[in-house]
Design an enzyme around this catalytic site. Structure first.
Site, short mmCIF file in Angstrom:
data_model
loop_
_atom_site.label_atom_id
_atom_site.label_comp_id
_atom_site.label_asym_id
_atom_site.label_seq_id
_atom_site.Cartn_x
_atom_site.Cartn_y
_atom_site.Cartn_z
N HIS A 267 0.83 -1.20 0.00
CA HIS A 267 0.00 0.00 0.00
C HIS A 267 0.87 1.25 0.00
O HIS A 267 0.55 2.25 -0.66
CB HIS A 267 -0.91 0.02 1.23
CG HIS A 267 -1.83 -1.15 1.32
ND1 HIS A 267 -1.62 -2.21 2.15
CD2 HIS A 267 -2.98 -1.42 0.66
CE1 HIS A 267 -2.59 -3.09 2.02
NE2 HIS A 267 -3.43 -2.65 1.12
N GLN B 199 -1.28 -4.09 -9.25
CA GLN B 199 -1.36 -5.13 -10.28
C GLN B 199 -1.42 -6.53 -9.68
O GLN B 199 -1.72 -7.48 -10.39
CB GLN B 199 -0.15 -5.02 -11.21
CG GLN B 199 -0.17 -3.80 -12.11
CD GLN B 199 1.03 -3.69 -13.01
OE1 GLN B 199 1.95 -4.52 -12.93
NE2 GLN B 199 1.07 -2.68 -13.84
N GLN C 216 -9.04 -7.68 -10.67
CA GLN C 216 -9.73 -6.54 -10.08
C GLN C 216 -9.37 -5.26 -10.84
O GLN C 216 -10.25 -4.45 -11.17
CB GLN C 216 -9.33 -6.39 -8.62
CG GLN C 216 -9.85 -5.11 -7.96
CD GLN C 216 -9.41 -5.01 -6.52
OE1 GLN C 216 -10.02 -5.64 -5.65
NE2 GLN C 216 -8.38 -4.22 -6.26
#
Length: 410
Positions: free
Chosen positions: A57, A172, A177
């Site tokens: 993140h 990625q 998604q």
């Protein structure tokens, strides 16, 4: 509705932050407070997460920070979306670590952490009207987790409306998604650029995921087979194409050279020449080689203790996630999902298949992703705006977090 021009816009008062967060943190819980923030001159980027933040993140946040610059604004959303958890999945078990999440987000360059409640995102309960992912949402992860991508797209659409960003960054690692979100933004004309950022891996190759914490030491050893299988496919393809390139450059039949060397007793050289001849024979078969190399590693892992229980191994077209044929040319995604113990993990790597004998320096099957290791920082670049998707960097050893946490959250 927007307030009338004569109504002054209130300045949001930052919610008191946890004791562990920096004093400058702007933590907001309501859409009203977020809308009241001044619009930055450098643009706004959003990184959507389900919390339990890790270095993956942080990489997304840093990529967002670089794109918008010091005059821009980076918003990190922290929301555990109930719609994308199926029956028997780990909604209650999913970690909630807001204090630590804020600290990591701010250190990585976030200006705002938006942590709404379920009532704020879904006033009146679960929405009756949702976005469907269409055919792509029924494949691979969608087949294993029916309705999952509908839940993902519904919350992403709502958060895009609530945060109103110019750019939205996703990992990625969650390749399918990323694909369905990109397609939604294009099909429904969302005025936002979707940016893909390469997977971040730990030193042993395991893709970063908040679910890795559930793995025991023996389970983690088994779980390494996911990335090992992907890398084996990449390396096998690279080797085969190197042999094919040698065969093209010899100028005479490689099989004849193999026979001549064997007659001279040059067994090792003859074996090498035979390998070159084999690679030169017949039509390109890169996709089948990639599948076979990865499958061999996964089959071995199924005999470990604890065993790896394969859900799927698929080599797909990234535009629609359908399986590719052996004659396929272009970029493809090799994706894998499996369970180790009670933990389900996914991973993927991007491979590029190019025509044989084109003179290109990039051999068929060469990976196009460069692995991002823990703590590294890959400079972003943008893909053409025609696709509405840019890839902040590429990863040829790369690449889901279970499954579907936004921005590689899980």
């Amino acid at each position: 509705m927007n307030s009338s021009p004569s109504t002054p816009t209130p300045t949001p008062t930052p919610t008191p932050t946890p004791a562990s967060a920096p004093a400058s943190t702007v933590l907001l819980h309501t859409a009203g407070a977020l809308r009241a923030l001044p619009r930055p001159s450098g643009g706004r980027a959003v990184v959507m997460t389900m919390g339990a933040l890790h270095e993956g993140h942080a990489t997304l946040i840093r990529a967002a920070r670089r794109r918008v610059g010091p005059q821009g604004q980076v918003v990190v959303t922290v929301f555990v979306n109930p719609l994308q958890f199926g029956a028997g999945e780990d909604l209650d078990r999913y970690p909630r670590t807001l204090d630590e999440d804020i600290e990591l987000a701010v250190a990585a360059g976030a200006d705002v952490v938006f942590a709404p409640s379920a009532d704020e995102v879904y006033p009146g309960g679960e929405p009756q009207v949702r976005i469907t992912a269409g055919p792509m949402g029924t494949l691979l992860e969608g087949a294993s987790r029916p309705g999952h991508f509908d839940g993902v797209l519904t919350v992403v659409a709502k958060l895009l409306h609530l945060t109103a960003p110019d750019l939205a960054f996703f990992g990625q690692k969650d390749a399918q998604q990323l694909a369905v979100i990109t397609r939604m933004a294009a099909d429904l004309n969302f005025p936002v650029e979707i940016v893909g950022v390469p997977t971040v891996r730990e030193e042993d190759g395991l893709a970063l995921s908040s679910r890795n914490r559930y793995l025991s030491t023996p389970e983690r050893r088994t779980a390494l087979a996911l990335s090992a299988a992907l890398f084996a496919a990449r390396d096998r393809l690279t080797a085969e194409e190197a042999l094919r390139a040698r065969a093209v450059s010899t100028g005479h039949p490689a099989q004849d050279r193999s026979a001549a060397l064997a007659a001279l007793g040059e067994d090792r050289a003859a074996a090498d020449a035979h390998a070159v001849a084999y690679a030169a024979a017949g039509p390109p078969h890169g996709p089948s080689v990639a599948r076979a190399a990865a499958r061999a590693v996964l089959d071995d892992a199924a005999r470990l203790e604890p065993p790896l229980r394969l859900d799927y191994l698929a080599l797909v077209d990234p535009s629609d996630f359908t399986e590719i044929a052996d004659s396929y040319e272009g970029e493809a995604v090799l994706a894998v999902a499996a369970k180790v113990g009670t933990t389900r993990l996914i991973d993927n790597i991007r491979l590029t298949f190019v025509p044989t004998g084109t003179g290109t320096d990039v051999p068929t099957g060469t990976g196009t992703d460069v692995p991002t290791r823990t703590g590294t920082d890959v400079p972003p670049t943008s893909a053409p705006r025609t696709s509405r998707t840019s890839h902040a960097a590429r990863d040829p050893r790369t690449p889901h977090a279970p499954q579907g946490p936004l921005g590689g959250t899980r």
